[in-house]
Scaffold this motif. Structure first.
Motif, short mmCIF file in Angstrom:
data_model
loop_
_atom_site.label_atom_id
_atom_site.label_comp_id
_atom_site.label_asym_id
_atom_site.label_seq_id
_atom_site.Cartn_x
_atom_site.Cartn_y
_atom_site.Cartn_z
N ALA B 3 0.84 -1.20 0.00
CA ALA B 3 0.00 0.00 0.00
C ALA B 3 0.87 1.25 0.00
O ALA B 3 0.59 2.22 -0.71
CB ALA B 3 -0.92 -0.02 1.21
N HIS B 4 1.94 1.24 0.79
CA HIS B 4 2.77 2.43 0.87
C HIS B 4 3.58 2.64 -0.40
O HIS B 4 3.87 3.78 -0.77
CB HIS B 4 3.68 2.36 2.09
N PHE B 7 1.23 4.31 -2.74
CA PHE B 7 1.00 5.69 -2.26
C PHE B 7 2.20 6.57 -2.62
O PHE B 7 2.04 7.67 -3.16
CB PHE B 7 0.79 5.64 -0.74
N GLY B 21 -8.16 2.10 -2.64
CA GLY B 21 -8.44 1.87 -1.23
C GLY B 21 -8.57 3.11 -0.39
O GLY B 21 -8.71 3.02 0.83
N LEU B 22 -8.48 4.32 -1.02
CA LEU B 22 -8.68 5.55 -0.26
C LEU B 22 -10.16 5.87 -0.22
O LEU B 22 -10.88 5.68 -1.20
CB LEU B 22 -7.94 6.72 -0.92
N THR B 23 -10.62 6.34 0.92
CA THR B 23 -12.04 6.66 1.05
C THR B 23 -12.20 8.04 1.69
O THR B 23 -11.25 8.60 2.24
CB THR B 23 -12.78 5.64 1.93
N ALA B 24 -13.42 8.55 1.59
CA ALA B 24 -13.79 9.79 2.29
C ALA B 24 -15.18 9.60 2.86
O ALA B 24 -16.01 8.89 2.28
CB ALA B 24 -13.76 10.97 1.33
N TRP B 25 -15.44 10.23 4.01
CA TRP B 25 -16.69 10.03 4.73
C TRP B 25 -17.92 10.36 3.88
O TRP B 25 -18.96 9.74 4.02
CB TRP B 25 -16.72 10.89 6.00
N ASN B 26 -17.76 11.35 2.96
CA ASN B 26 -18.91 11.76 2.16
C ASN B 26 -18.93 11.08 0.79
O ASN B 26 -19.70 11.45 -0.08
CB ASN B 26 -18.92 13.28 2.01
N VAL B 28 -16.87 11.16 -1.66
CA VAL B 28 -16.37 11.86 -2.85
C VAL B 28 -15.13 11.16 -3.41
O VAL B 28 -14.47 10.37 -2.73
CB VAL B 28 -16.02 13.34 -2.55
N ASP B 29 -14.85 11.49 -4.66
CA ASP B 29 -13.62 11.04 -5.31
C ASP B 29 -12.43 11.52 -4.46
O ASP B 29 -12.31 12.72 -4.18
CB ASP B 29 -13.57 11.67 -6.70
N ARG B 32 -8.95 14.79 -4.95
CA ARG B 32 -8.69 16.13 -4.44
C ARG B 32 -8.03 16.06 -3.06
O ARG B 32 -7.18 16.88 -2.70
CB ARG B 32 -10.03 16.88 -4.38
N ARG B 33 -8.43 15.06 -2.29
CA ARG B 33 -7.88 14.89 -0.95
C ARG B 33 -6.43 14.37 -1.05
O ARG B 33 -5.54 14.85 -0.34
CB ARG B 33 -8.74 13.92 -0.14
N TYR B 37 -1.60 15.70 -0.22
CA TYR B 37 -0.30 15.06 0.05
C TYR B 37 0.69 15.35 -1.08
O TYR B 37 1.86 15.65 -0.84
CB TYR B 37 -0.47 13.56 0.25
#
Lengths: 312, 255
Positions: B3-4, B7, B21-26, B28-29, B32-33, B37
């Motif tokens: 995974a690293h 990344f 495997g990245l997620t966001a609470w709402n 969204v794609d 942008r988050r 990084y």
């Protein structure tokens, strides 16, 4: 505990530095429950000219790993008169690879040289396949990473011969692989390794907003009894793809009101704890930074007074 | 790929897809988050290079420098968390960077700034003082066999360009318009107290100091520097001693 306040601005002109032995060996051992700031080269002389104004200073370990020169010269003089916290940013405790033995050895030498009252690192990773990525990167909270982080902290505490503080991160993404909450993960790390917690209230707020959680509930779920130091800092505001606020842990502005409020709530729970104002970008002059630390110091004093301790 | 690893690869190369495997609470794609990084890494490392090579940046402008730094950091990410060591191979990269060819002295400016940074963090050590060398002068026959090393915080750069004058003009010493960038100069970098100094060496001085740095004998260094007919041994030796550029004697080894 309160430390004598040194009021003479000329006392540091001499080589003997600190009058009164306020920080002799007996005074060392833990950070005073006072406010401090991150040590910046542009403030070196101001700090030597105003001893006692702040409770402690914090340095990034990696900035003092050169062989010699002015960085060591100034830190040596400032350390003679002030409690010190050494804060690592490069150990990659959350990494999937073994710790860098050479870096751990450098840390051991640095801590032996300056004998800081506290040493802290991050619940994050920054190195992979030999490349240092110059950021504090997030990890999935699952059983495998829990074991690895605990092994790394055990190794650090063994190598350094001291308890370390682990800082909760500011994060911008979460992982589908995570099987536990960040608070549960940190609680378990603290329980298994005996490390302390460097509670970054700004990081807690930033992460809570970024992940749609309640910051106060997150803080309440942390092992606050293990807090050995608190960080406060400013954030920047961005937006995610849905237009929701995405807070960036930028260390480039004053501490936000929401973070001050959370900080007060934490102090009410755990009492006064050494508190650092972190500022790494757009760093103001020392007087401005010291004034912001003064706000934390006032809260700490009020808290100490309410628990029947005398405040200087 | 761990995974690293995925990344890290996507962090350094914007053409690599955001790791799975990245997620966001709402929901969204996460692009942008994840970009936070990417931006942190690029901003931090270009910032380190800009801080370490300020005149190099001024010579080409901020936009050009940042674009060049981004190409560099993707090919040469730091190998250590000691960021004051980052950029050792930047001057060589600049020398090979095609778009920078129009500023032929750019790589030498980067070399000079790297030497300044290395000097700043070099080990503290005693210098060779004038009093130390006086007894040696009592035995002139032994002088050519003497090995004088540079102080750990001292270094020399021989350039086909006017690096010292250009560097000085960017620090308020002399007018940039009056500098002939194609006049060869040799720089002596040293840290006599807490600040790093850059001095222009007299004729032959670059060869002489570089020979001493390579731990040749005084006689050999003087002979090499005499390739420049204006070389003056006494003047150069006095200059190096006066500025604390020589390290304390380890031994008065003779040939």
């Amino acid at each position: 505990m309160t430390l004598p306040i040194e009021t003479s601005s000329s006392s540091l002109r001499s080589e003997s530095a600190c009058r009164g032995g306020a920080l002799g060996p007996a005074a060392r051992g833990h950070l005073p429950a006072r406010a401090g700031v991150g040590l910046k080269p542009q403030h070196f002389q101001d700090i030597l000219d105003s001893p006692g104004e702040l409770g402690f200073f914090e340095v990034h370990a990696e900035n003092y790993m050169g062989a010699g020169g002015p960085m060591h010269h100034w830190l040596t003089r400032i350390r003679e008169c002030h409690p010190l916290s050494v804060h690592g940013v490069g150990l990659s405790i959350g990494g999937q690879e073994p710790l860098d033995a050479a870096h751990l050895a450098r840390l051991r030498i640095l801590l032996a040289r300056y004998e800081p009252e506290a040493f802290s690192e991050h619940l994050a990773w920054s190195t992979h396949a030999g490349a240092y990525l110059a950021d504090l990167l997030p990890l999935a909270y699952d059983g495998r990473s829990l074991r690895r982080v605990c092994e790394h902290i055990d190794e650090v505490q063994m190598a350094l011969g001291r308890r370390m503080l682990l800082e909760n991160p500011a994060t911008y993404v979460e992982f589908a692989d995570s099987t536990m909450s960040e608070a549960d993960f940190i609680t378990e790390v603290v329980r298994r390794t005996g490390c302390g917690l460097l509670l970054d209230v700004n990081n807690a707020y930033v992460s809570a907003v970024n992940h749609g959680c309640d910051a106060a509930a997150f803080l309440a779920a942390l092992p606050l009894e293990a807090v050995g130091e608190i960080h406060l800092a400013g954030f920047a505001v961005d937006r995610d793809a849905a237009g929701e606020p995405l807070l960036i842990d930028s260390h480039g502005s004053p501490v936000a009101d929401a973070v001050w409020t959370l900080y007060e709530e934490v102090l009410q729970r755990i009492g006064p704890v050494a508190t650092l104002i972190e500022r790494d970008h757009d760093v103001p002059d020392f007087a401005t930074l010291a004034a912001e630390a003064g706000r934390a110091e006032a809260l700490l004093c009020r808290m100490a007074a309410s628990t029947a301790e005398v405040c200087a | 790929m761990t995974a690293h690893a995925a990344f890290a690869a996507a962090l350094l190369d914007p053409d690599v897809a955001v790791p799975a495997g990245l997620t966001a609470w709402n929901g969204v794609d996460p692009m942008r988050r994840f970009a936070v990084y990417r931006n942190n890494v690029t901003t931090a490392l270009t910032g380190v290079l800009a801080d370490s090579f300020p005149v190099t940046q001024q010579l080409v402008g901020e936009d050009f420098f940042c674009a060049m730094a981004r190409v560099f950091l993707r090919a040469h990410p730091p190998r250590s968390p000691l960021l004051h060591e980052y950029g050792h191979d930047f001057p060589a990269f600049v020398a090979q960077f095609e778009p920078a060819r129009q500023v032929p002295y750019l790589a030498d400016m980067a070399r000079l700034e790297w030497l300044r940074l290395a000097s700043l963090h070099a080990a503290d050590a005693p210098v060779l003082a004038a009093d130390d060398i006086a007894p040696l002068l009592a035995d002139p026959a032994a002088l050519p066999g003497l090995r004088l090393a540079l102080h750990p915080a001292a270094a020399v750069l021989q350039s086909a360009h006017a690096v010292v004058s250009l560097w000085g003009a960017h620090h308020g010493v002399g007018a940039l318009a009056e500098v002939d960038p194609y006049a060869a100069e040799s720089a002596l970098v040293l840290r006599p107290m807490l600040e790093v100094l850059v001095l222009r060496l007299p004729p032959g001085g670059g060869i002489f100091a570089a020979a001493l740095a390579a731990e040749t004998t005084l006689g050999e260094a003087a002979a090499a520097a005499s390739a420049d007919p204006s070389f003056d041994l006494a003047e150069n030796l006095a200059l190096l001693i006066r500025h604390g550029a020589l390290g304390a004697l380890r031994s008065s080894a003779r040939n």
